[in-house]
Design an enzyme around this catalytic site. Sequence first.
Site, PDB file in Angstrom:
ATOM      1  N   MET A   1      84.123 -18.343  27.717  1.00  0.00           N
ATOM      2  CA  MET A   1      83.182 -17.614  28.498  1.00  0.00           C
ATOM      3  C   MET A   1      83.261 -16.109  28.301  1.00  0.00           C
ATOM      4  O   MET A   1      82.358 -15.437  28.718  1.00  0.00           O
ATOM      5  CB  MET A   1      83.365 -18.019  29.959  1.00  0.00           C
ATOM      6  N   PRO A   2      84.262 -15.569  27.631  1.00  0.00           N
ATOM      7  CA  PRO A   2      84.182 -14.127  27.460  1.00  0.00           C
ATOM      8  C   PRO A   2      82.913 -13.731  26.714  1.00  0.00           C
ATOM      9  O   PRO A   2      82.502 -14.400  25.768  1.00  0.00           O
ATOM     10  CB  PRO A   2      85.413 -13.790  26.620  1.00  0.00           C
ATOM     11  N   LEU A   3      82.289 -12.670  27.181  1.00  0.00           N
ATOM     12  CA  LEU A   3      81.171 -12.055  26.473  1.00  0.00           C
ATOM     13  C   LEU A   3      81.760 -10.852  25.751  1.00  0.00           C
ATOM     14  O   LEU A   3      82.354  -9.975  26.382  1.00  0.00           O
ATOM     15  CB  LEU A   3      80.083 -11.618  27.458  1.00  0.00           C
TER      16      LEU A   3
ATOM     17  N   TYR B   1      80.157 -16.069  22.834  1.00  0.00           N
ATOM     18  CA  TYR B   1      79.097 -15.136  23.196  1.00  0.00           C
ATOM     19  C   TYR B   1      79.507 -13.772  22.659  1.00  0.00           C
ATOM     20  O   TYR B   1      80.415 -13.134  23.189  1.00  0.00           O
ATOM     21  CB  TYR B   1      78.902 -15.090  24.716  1.00  0.00           C
TER      22      TYR B   1
ATOM     23  N   ILE C   1      84.060  -8.877  28.313  1.00  0.00           N
ATOM     24  CA  ILE C   1      83.703  -9.103  29.708  1.00  0.00           C
ATOM     25  C   ILE C   1      84.179 -10.511  30.045  1.00  0.00           C
ATOM     26  O   ILE C   1      83.742 -11.483  29.434  1.00  0.00           O
ATOM     27  CB  ILE C   1      82.189  -8.943  29.918  1.00  0.00           C
TER      28      ILE C   1
END
Length: 129
Positions: free
Chosen positions: A1-3, A41, A73
């Site tokens: 899930m890190p952007l 991502y 993020i």
Amino acid sequence: MPLVRIDVVKGTRTPDQLQRLANAIQEVMLKHFAAPERDRYQIITQHEEYELICEDTNLGYKRGRGIVIIQIIQQGRNREQKQAAFKALYEKLAECGVSGEDLIISAVENTPEDWSFGMGEAQFLTGKL
């Protein structure tokens, strides 16, 4: 899930080199941030040289045109995970020709309610993720 946002100077790397950078960063996200497979991502932005102003924060670094700025993020990673990821990014990106003096990394924390992966839903809150 890190952007992950990756900022570089336009014209300093070929598309293949940019892909290698992105792949190396993803390897670190999987290993040190325990990102799930297919949870990738990344946004690569190329800037004119005058659009990236990065001084050395009085550390004595000599920044060059090969600057790479990485903003991650994410949520829920602790201090040890972040430090390990920073070190691993330095090592992996050195293999891609990025000088340690040209590498800037920032991890930004957010929460589950800050994410929607599509359809206008907050999937972490609805239980789909």
